[in-house]
Design an enzyme around this catalytic site. Structure first.
Site, PDB file in Angstrom:
ATOM      1  N   LYS A 138      -9.865  -1.763   4.212  1.00 30.67           N
ATOM      2  CA  LYS A 138      -9.086  -0.932   5.143  1.00 30.67           C
ATOM      3  C   LYS A 138      -9.959  -0.520   6.332  1.00 30.67           C
ATOM      4  O   LYS A 138      -9.504  -0.497   7.476  1.00 30.67           O
ATOM      5  CB  LYS A 138      -8.527   0.298   4.410  1.00 30.67           C
ATOM      6  CG  LYS A 138      -7.385  -0.054   3.439  1.00 30.67           C
ATOM      7  CD  LYS A 138      -7.001   1.077   2.508  1.00 30.67           C
ATOM      8  CE  LYS A 138      -6.000   0.583   1.455  1.00 30.67           C
ATOM      9  NZ  LYS A 138      -5.644   1.570   0.433  1.00 30.67           N
TER      10      LYS A 138
ATOM     11  N   GLN B 193      -7.221   7.170  -2.011  1.00 35.76           N
ATOM     12  CA  GLN B 193      -7.127   5.936  -2.792  1.00 35.76           C
ATOM     13  C   GLN B 193      -6.849   6.265  -4.259  1.00 35.76           C
ATOM     14  O   GLN B 193      -7.505   7.123  -4.852  1.00 35.76           O
ATOM     15  CB  GLN B 193      -8.442   5.135  -2.646  1.00 35.76           C
ATOM     16  CG  GLN B 193      -8.409   3.748  -3.253  1.00 35.76           C
ATOM     17  CD  GLN B 193      -7.426   2.802  -2.560  1.00 35.76           C
ATOM     18  OE1 GLN B 193      -7.166   2.911  -1.374  1.00 35.76           O
ATOM     19  NE2 GLN B 193      -6.868   1.873  -3.313  1.00 35.76           N
TER      20      GLN B 193
ATOM     21  N   ASP C 219       0.607   6.280   3.553  1.00 36.59           N
ATOM     22  CA  ASP C 219       0.880   5.524   2.317  1.00 36.59           C
ATOM     23  C   ASP C 219       2.358   5.609   1.938  1.00 36.59           C
ATOM     24  O   ASP C 219       2.843   4.805   1.134  1.00 36.59           O
ATOM     25  CB  ASP C 219       0.071   6.107   1.150  1.00 36.59           C
ATOM     26  CG  ASP C 219      -1.181   5.308   0.831  1.00 36.59           C
ATOM     27  OD1 ASP C 219      -1.184   4.092   1.092  1.00 36.59           O
ATOM     28  OD2 ASP C 219      -2.136   5.908   0.316  1.00 36.59           O
TER      29      ASP C 219
HETATM   30  N1  GUN Z   1      -4.131   2.097  -5.072  1.00 36.34           N
HETATM   31  C1  GUN Z   1      -3.534   0.890  -5.179  1.00 36.34           C
HETATM   32  N2  GUN Z   1      -2.765   0.642  -4.106  1.00 36.34           N
HETATM   33  C2  GUN Z   1      -2.880   1.724  -3.305  1.00 36.34           C
HETATM   34  C3  GUN Z   1      -2.328   2.058  -2.036  1.00 36.34           C
HETATM   35  O1  GUN Z   1      -1.548   1.313  -1.433  1.00 36.34           O
HETATM   36  N3  GUN Z   1      -2.700   3.271  -1.543  1.00 36.34           N
HETATM   37  C4  GUN Z   1      -3.525   4.108  -2.189  1.00 36.34           C
HETATM   38  N4  GUN Z   1      -3.819   5.295  -1.619  1.00 36.34           N
HETATM   39  N5  GUN Z   1      -4.062   3.829  -3.370  1.00 36.34           N
HETATM   40  C5  GUN Z   1      -3.734   2.631  -3.911  1.00 36.34           C
END
Ligand code: GUN
Length: 291
Positions: free
Chosen positions: A53, A97, A120
């Site tokens: 990211k 995350q 998200d």
């Molecule tokens: N863990 C697995 N996929 C995601 C996601 O798209 N966002 C976040 N914050 N955590 C994750």
């Protein structure tokens, strides 16, 4: 003829379009969009995701800040950090995350994020708005899948769509989006208590699988000419440099030739998910700055 739904190439093109927009905004004197991420603990896959990211932000000219917290961080300290980021006018998106360590309540965490920077799309307000077809942040994976189906001109209207998996992050929003006006599919959701999932999938025009079980969808569970979207991405131990390979939920090699279109793993849904987060962050930035 099978079309390989090449998320990698498509995401590259779409990321390029985001970069062009960001370059333009910056040349007009505006600040860069800013995505903040919080990573608690040492989970290997989470570290990889957050690093990718950061790289994506760099590529499109976003500012990114990553708060790496030790695994024993208290829930209170994490909530305080979220609160201070919520109050920072110059931050457009905040993600924590997942998964977070067990002593931290993940629901409390997602609800603590100001929904206006919830890129998200996990907050209850974001999910509620999605359900009512109101403008909101759509979580990155379902959004990426929809973008991919649209870009490849895959017809969804009047089609039967089976979504396998009912998670809050993928299966549930995916099923809602596919049934909404504009896409107009007839959607069935299968899950761990569905007996004979294959009885449903083998009658579907479109199958979207998000269960996290490598090779779950076998060739006898698929209709000739179906469109198959594989959201799974599981690390399976392997004797290579990384120590693992990435496996999707679809038995790709055996299923591929029976389909009219299919996503590979890697290089299918994954890159589109990463694009979804950039899209949402830019959307938040434009709203904040009235652009
Ligand atoms: N863990 C697995 N996929 C995601 C996601 O798209 N966002 C976040 N914050 N955590 C994750």
């Amino acid at each position: 003829m099978t079309t390989i739904l090449d998320g990698k190439t498509l995401a590259l093109k779409l990321r390029g379009q985001i970069k062009e927009k960001v370059d333009k905004f910056k040349s007009e004197g505006h600040r860069a969009p800013h995505l903040a991420a919080i990573l608690v603990g040492e989970d290997g896959a989470s570290k990889t995701y957050v690093a990718s990211k950061e790289r994506d932000c760099d590529f499109v000219g976003f500012k990114s800040s990553v708060h790496k917290l030790p695994a024993d961080t208290s829930e209170e300290d994490l909530l305080n950090l979220i609160s201070s980021i919520n109050n920072d006018e110059d931050i457009d998106g905040l993600i924590v995350q997942l998964p977070v360590p067990k002593h931290i309540n993940a629901t409390k965490v997602t609800e603590a994020i100001n929904y206006e920077i919830d890129v998200d799309g996990f907050h209850t307000i974001s999910v509620g708005k999605l359900t009512k077809n109101e403008d909101t942040f759509i979580s990155a994976t379902p959004f990426g899948v929809i973008m991919m189906l649209e870009d490849y001109g895959i017809e969804t209207k009047g089609k039967s769509c089976v979504v396998v998996g009912r998670s809050n992050i993928v299966g549930r929003p995916m099923s809602i989006l596919m049934s909404q006006g504009g896409r107009d599919a007839t959607v069935t959701v299968c899950h761990r208590y569905t007996p004979n999932v294959g009885e449903f999938t083998k009658n579907a025009d479109i199958v979207i699988v998000a269960v996290g079980i490598p090779d779950f969808l076998k060739v006898d569970m698929v209709k000739e000419g179906a469109v198959i979207v594989d959201v799974g991405i599981t690390r399976v131990d392997a004797d290579n440099k990384r120590g693992y390979v990435l496996k999707g939920d679809v038995d790709y090699e055996n299923v591929k030739d029976k389909t009219s279109a299919i996503t590979p793993v890697p290089g299918g849904v994954g890159p589109m998910t990463r694009y979804g987060l950039l899209f949402n962050t830019l959307k938040s930035y434009k709203k904040k700055l009235n652009l």
